[in-house]
Design an enzyme around this catalytic site. Sequence first.
Site, short mmCIF file in Angstrom:
data_model
loop_
_atom_site.label_atom_id
_atom_site.label_comp_id
_atom_site.label_asym_id
_atom_site.label_seq_id
_atom_site.Cartn_x
_atom_site.Cartn_y
_atom_site.Cartn_z
N HIS A 223 50.23 106.66 97.72
CA HIS A 223 51.26 105.65 97.46
C HIS A 223 50.76 104.72 96.36
O HIS A 223 49.55 104.49 96.21
CB HIS A 223 51.53 104.83 98.72
CG HIS A 223 52.30 105.55 99.77
ND1 HIS A 223 53.14 104.91 100.65
CD2 HIS A 223 52.37 106.87 100.10
CE1 HIS A 223 53.69 105.78 101.47
NE2 HIS A 223 53.24 106.98 101.15
N GLU B 276 50.69 101.51 96.08
CA GLU B 276 49.87 100.38 96.53
C GLU B 276 48.43 100.81 96.80
O GLU B 276 47.48 100.12 96.41
CB GLU B 276 50.44 99.76 97.82
CG GLU B 276 51.83 99.21 97.68
CD GLU B 276 52.91 100.19 98.11
OE1 GLU B 276 53.90 99.74 98.71
OE2 GLU B 276 52.77 101.40 97.86
N CYS C 74 50.71 101.19 103.85
CA CYS C 74 50.28 100.34 102.74
C CYS C 74 50.06 98.90 103.20
O CYS C 74 49.10 98.25 102.77
CB CYS C 74 51.29 100.41 101.61
SG CYS C 74 51.34 102.05 100.84
#
Length: 155
Positions: A59, A61, A92
Amino acid sequence: MTRRAIFPKDEYFMRMALREAVAAGEHGDVPVGAVVVHDGDIIGTGRNERELHGDPTAHAELLALRTAALTLGGWRLPGAVLYVTLEPCPMCAGAIQQARVARVVYGAPDQKLGAAGSVINILGDPRLFHRTEVQGGVLATEALAVLQRFFDERR
């Protein structure tokens, strides 16, 4: 979610995150981008790369936090601000909390998986060791437009 004025620097760094999001879409990933800022400097960037690498943890992040940790030389990121185009998911948000990020600024809310106040609030849960200040809705219209274009092109 904390409501406060949107500052020009928030818009500036969110625009950097939006560039990362567009780049993610170019290689077939859901267009989410992230930028980590410390003392006014960008110390980490990331874009979704789950499809690119076949990695469920890739992801935006998490990739930005990893780069920021390498830049600062440690996993703790006190004083850091994470700008992300879509509200963080639970995975996240957990990483943000563990990294001790001071503030998260996100663009669009995520009504299905949002973990910064939309569905659940990991970042502000008083039972957890660290709480992160959250500012949502910064350039939300632009962030939603990037996501909408991506999904419209696939229909």
